[in-house]
Design a protein around this motif. Structure first.
Motif, PDB file in Angstrom:
ATOM      1  N   THR A  70       0.838  -1.197   0.000  1.00 49.62           N
ATOM      2  CA  THR A  70       0.000   0.000   0.000  1.00 49.62           C
ATOM      3  C   THR A  70       0.876   1.251   0.000  1.00 49.62           C
ATOM      4  OG1 THR A  70      -1.633  -1.205   1.331  1.00 49.62           O
ATOM      5  CG2 THR A  70      -1.924   1.176   1.120  1.00 49.62           C
ATOM      6  N   VAL A  71       0.544   2.176  -0.885  1.00 46.27           N
ATOM      7  CA  VAL A  71       1.186   3.486  -0.910  1.00 46.27           C
ATOM      8  C   VAL A  71       0.189   4.481  -0.334  1.00 46.27           C
ATOM      9  CG1 VAL A  71       2.206   5.287  -2.341  1.00 46.27           C
ATOM     10  CG2 VAL A  71       2.542   2.881  -2.950  1.00 46.27           C
ATOM     11  N   VAL A  72       0.559   5.125   0.761  1.00 42.65           N
ATOM     12  CA  VAL A  72      -0.329   6.057   1.449  1.00 42.65           C
ATOM     13  C   VAL A  72       0.190   7.475   1.234  1.00 42.65           C
ATOM     14  CG1 VAL A  72      -1.404   6.705   3.642  1.00 42.65           C
ATOM     15  CG2 VAL A  72      -0.845   4.300   3.182  1.00 42.65           C
ATOM     16  N   GLY A  73      -0.712   8.374   0.772  1.00 36.54           N
ATOM     17  CA  GLY A  73      -0.340   9.753   0.538  1.00 36.54           C
ATOM     18  C   GLY A  73      -1.274  10.713   1.249  1.00 36.54           C
ATOM     19  N   TRP A  74      -0.859  11.970   1.323  1.00 36.59           N
ATOM     20  CA  TRP A  74      -1.646  13.009   2.001  1.00 36.59           C
ATOM     21  C   TRP A  74      -1.909  14.144   1.018  1.00 36.59           C
ATOM     22  CZ3 TRP A  74       1.256   9.500   4.225  1.00 36.59           C
ATOM     23  CH2 TRP A  74       0.841   8.947   5.449  1.00 36.59           C
ATOM     24  N   LEU A  75      -3.171  14.553   0.917  1.00 30.84           N
ATOM     25  CA  LEU A  75      -3.573  15.562  -0.055  1.00 30.84           C
ATOM     26  C   LEU A  75      -4.270  16.731   0.633  1.00 30.84           C
ATOM     27  CD1 LEU A  75      -4.139  16.552  -2.978  1.00 30.84           C
ATOM     28  CD2 LEU A  75      -6.221  15.157  -2.936  1.00 30.84           C
ATOM     29  N   ASP A  76      -3.693  17.912   0.484  1.00 29.31           N
ATOM     30  CA  ASP A  76      -4.299  19.153   0.952  1.00 29.31           C
ATOM     31  C   ASP A  76      -4.320  20.097  -0.249  1.00 29.31           C
ATOM     32  OD1 ASP A  76      -4.993  21.607   1.967  1.00 29.31           O
ATOM     33  OD2 ASP A  76      -3.520  21.605   3.598  1.00 29.31           O
ATOM     34  N   PRO A  77      -5.485  20.261  -0.918  1.00 30.87           N
ATOM     35  CA  PRO A  77      -5.554  21.046  -2.147  1.00 30.87           C
ATOM     36  C   PRO A  77      -5.116  22.497  -1.993  1.00 30.87           C
ATOM     37  CG  PRO A  77      -7.532  19.701  -1.894  1.00 30.87           C
ATOM     38  CD  PRO A  77      -6.787  19.622  -0.611  1.00 30.87           C
ATOM     39  N   THR A  78      -5.063  23.006  -0.755  1.00 30.39           N
ATOM     40  CA  THR A  78      -4.586  24.378  -0.574  1.00 30.39           C
ATOM     41  C   THR A  78      -3.075  24.469  -0.782  1.00 30.39           C
ATOM     42  OG1 THR A  78      -4.231  24.163   1.826  1.00 30.39           O
ATOM     43  CG2 THR A  78      -6.435  24.825   1.078  1.00 30.39           C
ATOM     44  N   LYS A  79      -2.401  23.329  -0.727  1.00 35.32           N
ATOM     45  CA  LYS A  79      -0.959  23.272  -1.017  1.00 35.32           C
ATOM     46  C   LYS A  79      -0.821  22.947  -2.507  1.00 35.32           C
ATOM     47  CE  LYS A  79      -0.178  23.571   3.468  1.00 35.32           C
ATOM     48  NZ  LYS A  79      -1.539  23.440   4.009  1.00 35.32           N
ATOM     49  N   GLU A  80      -0.867  23.982  -3.334  1.00 34.06           N
ATOM     50  CA  GLU A  80      -1.034  23.784  -4.774  1.00 34.06           C
ATOM     51  C   GLU A  80       0.127  23.030  -5.425  1.00 34.06           C
ATOM     52  OE1 GLU A  80      -1.911  27.495  -6.619  1.00 34.06           O
ATOM     53  OE2 GLU A  80      -3.769  27.806  -5.487  1.00 34.06           O
ATOM     54  N   GLU A  81       1.350  23.377  -5.096  1.00 29.98           N
ATOM     55  CA  GLU A  81       2.486  22.718  -5.729  1.00 29.98           C
ATOM     56  C   GLU A  81       2.586  21.258  -5.294  1.00 29.98           C
ATOM     57  OE1 GLU A  81       5.889  22.287  -8.213  1.00 29.98           O
ATOM     58  OE2 GLU A  81       4.091  23.538  -8.169  1.00 29.98           O
ATOM     59  N   GLY A  82       2.404  21.002  -4.009  1.00 27.70           N
ATOM     60  CA  GLY A  82       2.417  19.627  -3.527  1.00 27.70           C
ATOM     61  C   GLY A  82       1.315  18.806  -4.163  1.00 27.70           C
ATOM     62  N   THR A  83       0.140  19.415  -4.325  1.00 29.63           N
ATOM     63  CA  THR A  83      -0.993  18.729  -4.955  1.00 29.63           C
ATOM     64  C   THR A  83      -0.688  18.406  -6.411  1.00 29.63           C
ATOM     65  OG1 THR A  83      -2.609  19.767  -3.483  1.00 29.63           O
ATOM     66  CG2 THR A  83      -3.417  18.971  -5.603  1.00 29.63           C
ATOM     67  N   ARG A  84      -0.094  19.358  -7.131  1.00 27.63           N
ATOM     68  CA  ARG A  84       0.222  19.139  -8.540  1.00 27.63           C
ATOM     69  C   ARG A  84       1.216  17.985  -8.709  1.00 27.63           C
ATOM     70  NH1 ARG A  84       4.057  20.242 -12.112  1.00 27.63           N
ATOM     71  NH2 ARG A  84       5.371  21.279 -10.559  1.00 27.63           N
ATOM     72  N   LEU A  85       2.282  18.010  -7.915  1.00 29.99           N
ATOM     73  CA  LEU A  85       3.283  16.958  -8.022  1.00 29.99           C
ATOM     74  C   LEU A  85       2.715  15.602  -7.631  1.00 29.99           C
ATOM     75  CD1 LEU A  85       6.298  18.899  -6.489  1.00 29.99           C
ATOM     76  CD2 LEU A  85       6.068  18.187  -8.874  1.00 29.99           C
ATOM     77  N   TYR A  86       1.932  15.581  -6.573  1.00 29.57           N
ATOM     78  CA  TYR A  86       1.337  14.314  -6.127  1.00 29.57           C
ATOM     79  C   TYR A  86       0.374  13.781  -7.177  1.00 29.57           C
ATOM     80  CZ  TYR A  86      -1.210  10.956  -3.243  1.00 29.57           C
ATOM     81  OH  TYR A  86      -1.793   9.816  -2.752  1.00 29.57           O
ATOM     82  N   GLY A  87      -0.418  14.667  -7.776  1.00 25.46           N
ATOM     83  CA  GLY A  87      -1.373  14.244  -8.794  1.00 25.46           C
ATOM     84  C   GLY A  87      -0.689  13.624  -9.994  1.00 25.46           C
TER      85      GLY A  87
END
Length: 214
Positions: A70-87
């Motif tokens: 299992t790969v577990v990640g954390w998503l907070d859309p207010t963190k735009e750059e982190g969200t883009r890279l994670y997506g």
């Protein structure tokens, strides 16, 4: 001419009898060493904490985590750059491993409107409804608590989602490694480690971004 043909034939026979086995031995030895090194790089950050209390936004968590990766990640859309890279990375990982068994991607989401946030995220990054993908709702307390429980390597003033850091959980429910998907070397390491344990589908190339080979 006859002597040259004789030597040529002898050289071919020697290559078949000696050269090919030697090349195969080196190849297999290097492969075994690489696999051993990759497995030895796996750590032990404790057992996977329970996240069953978190409400599912989309997809369902596996009924049985044991025996899967299992790969577990954390998503907070207010963190735009982190969200883009994670997506982008989640899209790439899913595209590569979507036909692989016993592999799951679970994302813990912090958002004012979790349903809308996940809908926007999955649409933007081409993530379909799949048994392999699940998104779980968390409030601020649970979002931070789960990151701490999974021992994410965050700075003193960082919060989950700023960097696309994921935790890898093995089949024994042990957290074996963390990967910052913003770093190319770590993203490659995650793909390679998964590939060693859960092989890619036949004729599938390892890629980091869709349309880009490593």
């Amino acid at each position: 001419m006859a002597r040259a043909k004789k030597w040529f034939g002898t050289a071919i026979v020697l290559f078949i009898l000696v050269g090919l086995p030697a090349v195969s031995f080196v190849y297999l030895r290097n492969g075994a060493n690489y696999r051993r090194s990759a497995i030895e790089a796996m750590g032990d950050y404790g057992k996977m904490p329970s996240i069953s209390r978190l409400v599912s936004i989309r997809g369902e968590v596996p009924k049985q985590w044991q025996g899967a990766m299992t790969v577990v990640g954390w998503l907070d859309p207010t963190k735009e750059e982190g969200t883009r890279l994670y997506g982008h990375m989640l899209d790439s990982l899913y595209q590569q491993f979507q036909d692989s068994p016993n592999l799951y991607f679970t994302t813990i989401v912090l958002a004012q409107d979790p349903d809308a946030a996940v809908e926007d995220f999955t649409t933007t990054y081409n993530l379909p409804a799949s048994d392999m993908l699940s998104f779980l709702q968390a409030d601020e307390r649970d979002f931070a608590a789960t990151a701490e429980a999974f021992q994410l390597p965050l700075g003193s003033y960082d919060s989950p989602g700023i960097q696309p850091i994921v935790a890898l959980v093995d089949s024994s429910l042990t957290i074996v490694q963390h990967y910052d998907l913003a770093r190319r070397d770590e993203a490659i390491g995650l793909v390679q480690l998964i590939s060693l344990i859960i092989p890619l589908p036949a004729k599938q190339d390892i890629i980091l971004d869709r349309g880009r080979e490593l």
